[in-house]
Design a protein around this motif. Structure first.
Motif, PDB file in Angstrom:
ATOM      1  N   ILE A 202      32.678  46.883  41.907  1.00 41.81           N
ATOM      2  CA  ILE A 202      32.695  46.631  40.466  1.00 41.81           C
ATOM      3  C   ILE A 202      33.432  45.314  40.268  1.00 41.81           C
ATOM      4  N   SER A 203      32.785  44.329  39.678  1.00 43.15           N
ATOM      5  CA  SER A 203      33.374  43.004  39.501  1.00 43.15           C
ATOM      6  C   SER A 203      33.287  42.602  38.042  1.00 43.15           C
ATOM      7  N   PHE A 204      34.351  41.954  37.525  1.00 41.06           N
ATOM      8  CA  PHE A 204      34.326  41.576  36.104  1.00 41.06           C
ATOM      9  C   PHE A 204      35.199  40.360  35.843  1.00 41.06           C
ATOM     10  N   ASP A 205      34.951  39.747  34.707  1.00 38.43           N
ATOM     11  CA  ASP A 205      35.674  38.567  34.219  1.00 38.43           C
ATOM     12  C   ASP A 205      35.988  38.839  32.754  1.00 38.43           C
ATOM     13  N   THR A 206      37.283  38.915  32.399  1.00 38.04           N
ATOM     14  CA  THR A 206      37.633  39.429  31.067  1.00 38.04           C
ATOM     15  C   THR A 206      37.253  38.492  29.922  1.00 38.04           C
ATOM     16  N   ASP A 207      37.504  37.180  30.036  1.00 37.33           N
ATOM     17  CA  ASP A 207      37.183  36.229  28.948  1.00 37.33           C
ATOM     18  C   ASP A 207      37.632  36.783  27.601  1.00 37.33           C
ATOM     19  N   MET A 208      38.839  37.308  27.534  1.00 34.74           N
ATOM     20  CA  MET A 208      39.305  38.044  26.357  1.00 34.74           C
ATOM     21  C   MET A 208      40.135  37.157  25.429  1.00 34.74           C
ATOM     22  N   ILE A 209      39.681  37.034  24.190  1.00 33.13           N
ATOM     23  CA  ILE A 209      40.469  36.371  23.159  1.00 33.13           C
ATOM     24  C   ILE A 209      41.291  37.462  22.486  1.00 33.13           C
ATOM     25  N   GLY A 210      42.574  37.469  22.790  1.00 32.32           N
ATOM     26  CA  GLY A 210      43.404  38.601  22.441  1.00 32.32           C
ATOM     27  C   GLY A 210      44.347  38.358  21.284  1.00 32.32           C
ATOM     28  N   PRO A 211      45.473  39.062  21.249  1.00 35.31           N
ATOM     29  CA  PRO A 211      46.444  38.899  20.170  1.00 35.31           C
ATOM     30  C   PRO A 211      46.898  37.448  20.046  1.00 35.31           C
ATOM     31  N   TYR A 212      47.116  37.024  18.809  1.00 33.01           N
ATOM     32  CA  TYR A 212      47.525  35.658  18.458  1.00 33.01           C
ATOM     33  C   TYR A 212      46.440  34.626  18.789  1.00 33.01           C
ATOM     34  N   GLY A 213      45.257  35.091  19.148  1.00 33.99           N
ATOM     35  CA  GLY A 213      44.149  34.192  19.428  1.00 33.99           C
ATOM     36  C   GLY A 213      44.142  33.613  20.819  1.00 33.99           C
ATOM     37  N   TYR A 214      45.099  33.986  21.673  1.00 37.21           N
ATOM     38  CA  TYR A 214      45.159  33.409  23.014  1.00 37.21           C
ATOM     39  C   TYR A 214      44.210  34.129  23.965  1.00 37.21           C
ATOM     40  N   CYS A 215      43.782  33.377  24.966  1.00 39.20           N
ATOM     41  CA  CYS A 215      42.793  33.884  25.922  1.00 39.20           C
ATOM     42  C   CYS A 215      43.483  34.428  27.158  1.00 39.20           C
ATOM     43  N   ALA A 216      43.055  35.596  27.594  1.00 38.39           N
ATOM     44  CA  ALA A 216      43.415  36.140  28.898  1.00 38.39           C
ATOM     45  C   ALA A 216      42.139  36.142  29.732  1.00 38.39           C
ATOM     46  N   ASP A 217      42.056  35.216  30.668  1.00 37.05           N
ATOM     47  CA  ASP A 217      40.827  35.019  31.446  1.00 37.05           C
ATOM     48  C   ASP A 217      41.112  35.401  32.892  1.00 37.05           C
ATOM     49  N   LEU A 218      40.898  36.669  33.198  1.00 33.49           N
ATOM     50  CA  LEU A 218      41.248  37.241  34.491  1.00 33.49           C
ATOM     51  C   LEU A 218      40.030  37.910  35.101  1.00 33.49           C
ATOM     52  N   SER A 219      39.944  37.876  36.413  1.00 33.29           N
ATOM     53  CA  SER A 219      38.835  38.540  37.112  1.00 33.29           C
ATOM     54  C   SER A 219      39.382  39.398  38.241  1.00 33.29           C
ATOM     55  N   ARG A 220      38.761  40.545  38.404  1.00 34.56           N
ATOM     56  CA  ARG A 220      39.106  41.437  39.494  1.00 34.56           C
ATOM     57  C   ARG A 220      37.837  42.125  40.007  1.00 34.56           C
ATOM     58  N   SER A 221      37.944  42.665  41.223  1.00 32.15           N
ATOM     59  CA  SER A 221      36.857  43.434  41.837  1.00 32.15           C
ATOM     60  C   SER A 221      37.477  44.585  42.623  1.00 32.15           C
ATOM     61  N   TRP A 222      36.833  45.760  42.550  1.00 29.51           N
ATOM     62  CA  TRP A 222      37.244  46.902  43.361  1.00 29.51           C
ATOM     63  C   TRP A 222      36.044  47.823  43.520  1.00 29.51           C
ATOM     64  N   THR A 223      36.197  48.861  44.305  1.00 34.34           N
ATOM     65  CA  THR A 223      35.054  49.738  44.552  1.00 34.34           C
ATOM     66  C   THR A 223      35.059  50.929  43.601  1.00 34.34           C
ATOM     67  N   CYS A 224      33.877  51.333  43.228  1.00 35.85           N
ATOM     68  CA  CYS A 224      33.711  52.539  42.413  1.00 35.85           C
ATOM     69  C   CYS A 224      34.175  53.755  43.211  1.00 35.85           C
ATOM     70  N   GLY A 225      35.037  54.546  42.585  1.00 40.58           N
ATOM     71  CA  GLY A 225      35.560  55.722  43.272  1.00 40.58           C
ATOM     72  C   GLY A 225      36.709  55.415  44.189  1.00 40.58           C
ATOM     73  N   TYR A 226      37.203  54.153  44.176  1.00 35.75           N
ATOM     74  CA  TYR A 226      38.385  53.769  44.952  1.00 35.75           C
ATOM     75  C   TYR A 226      38.183  53.996  46.452  1.00 35.75           C
ATOM     76  N   THR A 227      36.956  53.813  46.918  1.00 37.06           N
ATOM     77  CA  THR A 227      36.655  54.051  48.327  1.00 37.06           C
ATOM     78  C   THR A 227      37.198  52.926  49.193  1.00 37.06           C
ATOM     79  N   GLU A 228      37.343  53.212  50.470  1.00 34.47           N
ATOM     80  CA  GLU A 228      37.714  52.173  51.423  1.00 34.47           C
ATOM     81  C   GLU A 228      36.611  51.126  51.484  1.00 34.47           C
ATOM     82  N   PHE A 229      36.994  49.857  51.592  1.00 38.01           N
ATOM     83  CA  PHE A 229      36.011  48.772  51.640  1.00 38.01           C
ATOM     84  C   PHE A 229      35.148  48.880  52.903  1.00 38.01           C
TER      85      PHE A 229
END
Length: 422
Positions: free
Chosen positions: A270-297
Motif C-alpha cells: 500500500i503506497s500513498f502520498d498525502t499532499d495534505m493542505i492542513g490546519p492554518y493552510g500549511y501543507c504536509a506532503d509525506l509518503s509512506r508504503s507498507w504491506t496490507c495486513g502488516y505481513t513480512e516483506f
C-alpha cells in the motif's frame, strides 16, 4: 482477540492515535500570538519583494497566495477555478482585499488587511456578454488605486491573470508583469512561527496516516483508506487533499493512478502520498508504503523499499545551507538501471502553503537550461522524494519534509519507516 496479521504490526505507528486523536479532533496548541506574527511576517516578505522588483502593486488571484498574504481563506478550492476574489498590495500604500459579495465579514480582524472592498467579477459565468464592460470597470478601479499610491510608478505584477485582464490593465496605462517569481521567492523562507504552524499540520497528518495504517487490513478498498486522511484533516481544522494518490498492489505501478474501489489483498504493498493542505493552510506532503495486513516483506518488496530508503537518506544527508542546487544534483543518489524507467519526476521540491519553489529534477533528468539555479538557505522547507519500482514489481513511495537550518537539515515528520530487513 489477536489477528493473524498483528504479528508484524508496528506498534510505534499506533502511538500517533493517542486519546486525543483516536476519538476526537486534535486541538491546536498554537497561540494567537504565533499566528499573528506569522501573518505579519508573510505580508512583510511580499512587501520586500514588491520593493525589490520596483513595482507599484502586487495583484493576487491565486487563493494560496491570498492566504499567504492575509490569511483569509474564503472558498479556496472554488476560487481556484472561479477567479472572483483578489488582493492588491500597494507599494507604500494599503493592502486591499476584494472579497466575494456578502463575504466581507470573513476578513475582519485580520491584521494585514487595511481595506475590504467588494470584488468585481468579469468571468463569463457571471457576466456573459457583459464581460467587456465588467473587466473595464475592474481595471479602472485597480488603476485608480495604483495612481493614487504608486508615486507615478505604473508597473504592477500579477500571479494569475488571463489575457483579457492584462489587456484591460494595459488599456488603463498600467504595465503588467508576471508575479510568480515574486511570490515564490517570498514564500521560500519560513519564519520560526511558520514552522510551528507547519509542525502542527504534520502532527495532524501523521494521525491521519496512523488511521490508514490501523485499517490496512485485507478487503479494505483504496478509497476507504484514503478517507481516513480526509476525516482527520477535516475534523482537526484542515482544508483539502491536493491529490488522491493511494493505491495498492498492481495499481501502484505505474505510479500516479488515483485511489479506486479495488480491495487490498494481504501482502500487497500500500503506497500513498498525502499532499495534505492542513490546519492554518500549511501543507504536509509525506509518503509512506507498507504491506496490507502488516505481513513480512517479500524479497522484491525488501529490495525496492531498501533502495527507496537509501535514496531518501543519502539525499537528506547532503542538505545544508549554501549548497547550490546544482551541487546537490551532482552528489545525489544514483538510481540503479533497472529502476530508472519507473523513477519519480523530482528529487525534491519546496513546500509551504502548498508545493513551492524550488523543484529539483532527478540526476537523470537534470538539464542546466531547464532546471532552476540557486542554493539552499536557512528557513527553506523541502520534501525529499523517492519512488522505486522495477519491471513487474509494485511501487514504493517515500517522502519526508525537511527544514533547512543554519547547521544542516532537520526532519519535521517522525512517522516511522518500515524495516525492510525484518
Amino acid at each position: 482477540m489477536t489477528s493473524e496479521f498483528d504479528v508484524f504490526k508496528d506498534d510505534r505507528k499506533s502511538t500517533y492515535l493517542n486519546s486525543e486523536g483516536s476519538d476526537k479532533p486534535l486541538i491546536s496548541p498554537v497561540s494567537d500570538a504565533v499566528l499573528d506574527r506569522a501573518r505579519r511576517y508573510r505580508l512583510s516578505r511580499l512587501r520586500e519583494q514588491i520593493q525589490h522588483y520596483d513595482i507599484a502593486a502586487l495583484l493576487l488571484y491565486d487563493p494560496v497566495n491570498i492566504r499567504y498574504a492575509y490569511d483569509c481563506s474564503n472558498m479556496q478550492v472554488w476560487t481556484l477555478h472561479n477567479p472572483i476574489r483578489y488582493a492588491l498590495i500597494l507599494n507604500d500604500g494599503p493592502a486591499v482585499m476584494f472579497e466575494f459579495a456578502g463575504c466581507e465579514h470573513v476578513n475582519k480582524e485580520l491584521p494585514g488587511i487595511d481595506e475590504i472592498r467588494v470584488a468585481t467579477s468579469w468571468m463569463y459565468l457571471t457576466k456573459g456578454d457583459k464581460v467587456d464592460l465588467s473587466v473595464a470597470n475592474w481595471a479602472n478601479e485597480i488603476s485608480d488605486l495604483v495612481r493614487t499610491y504608486g508615486g507615478g510608478n505604473l508597473r504592477i505584477a500579477a500571479d494569475r491573470l488571463d489575457g483579457v485582464g492584462v489587456n484591460a490593465l494595459e488599456a488603463c496605462g498600467l504595465s503588467c508583469l508576471p508575479g510568480d517569481a515574486l511570490t515564490e521567492q517570498a514564500r521560500a523562507i519560513k519564519s520560526p512561527d511558520e514552522i510551528e504552524l507547519m509542525r502542527w499540520t504534520i502532527r495532524v497528518c501523521e494521525v491521519g496516516m496512523a488511521r490508514i495504517y490501523e485499517h490496512s487490513q485485507p478487503g479494505v478498498t483504496e478509497r476507504e483508506l484514503w478517507a481516513h486522511l480526509h476525516f482527520e484533516n477535516a475534523r482537526s481544522g484542515g482544508d483539502w487533499l491536493e491529490t488522491k494518490l493511494l493505491t495498492c498492489g498492481p495499481n501502484t505501478n505505474p505510479w500516479y493512478k488515483e485511489c479506486s474501489d479495488r480491495m487490498c489483498q494481504a501482502g500487497e504493498m500500500i503506497s500513498f502520498d498525502t499532499d495534505m493542505i492542513g490546519p492554518y493552510g500549511y501543507c504536509a506532503d509525506l509518503s509512506r508504503s507498507w504491506t496490507c495486513g502488516y505481513t513480512e516483506f517479500s524479497d522484491i518488496q525488501k529490495k525496492i523499499y531498501g533502495r527507496a530508503l537509501d535514496q531518501i537518506n543519502h539525499n537528506l544527508d547532503l542538505l545544508k545551507p549554501g549548497l547550490a542546487f546544482k551541487e546537490f544534483n551532482e552528489g545525489s543518489w544514483r538510481i540503479p538501471d533497472e529502476n530508472v524507467a519507473y523513477r519519480y519526476s523530482l528529487a525534491l521540491h519546496g513546500v509551504g502553503l502548498a508545493d513551492e519553489w524550488p523543484a529539483l529534477w532527478l540526476h537523470i533528468d537534470w538539464q542546466d537550461d531547464q532546471t532552476t539555479s540557486g542554493a539552499f538557505e536557512p528557513g527553506m522547507v523541502v520534501c525529499v522524494e523517492s519512488l522505486m519500482a522495477e519491471s513487474g514489481s509494485e511501487s514504493v513511495k517515500l517522502e519526508t519534509q525537511v527544514l533547512i537550518t543554519a547547521h544542516g537539515a532537520e526532519r519535521l515528520d517522525s512517522f516511522p519507516w518500515e524495516n525492510p530487513s525484518a
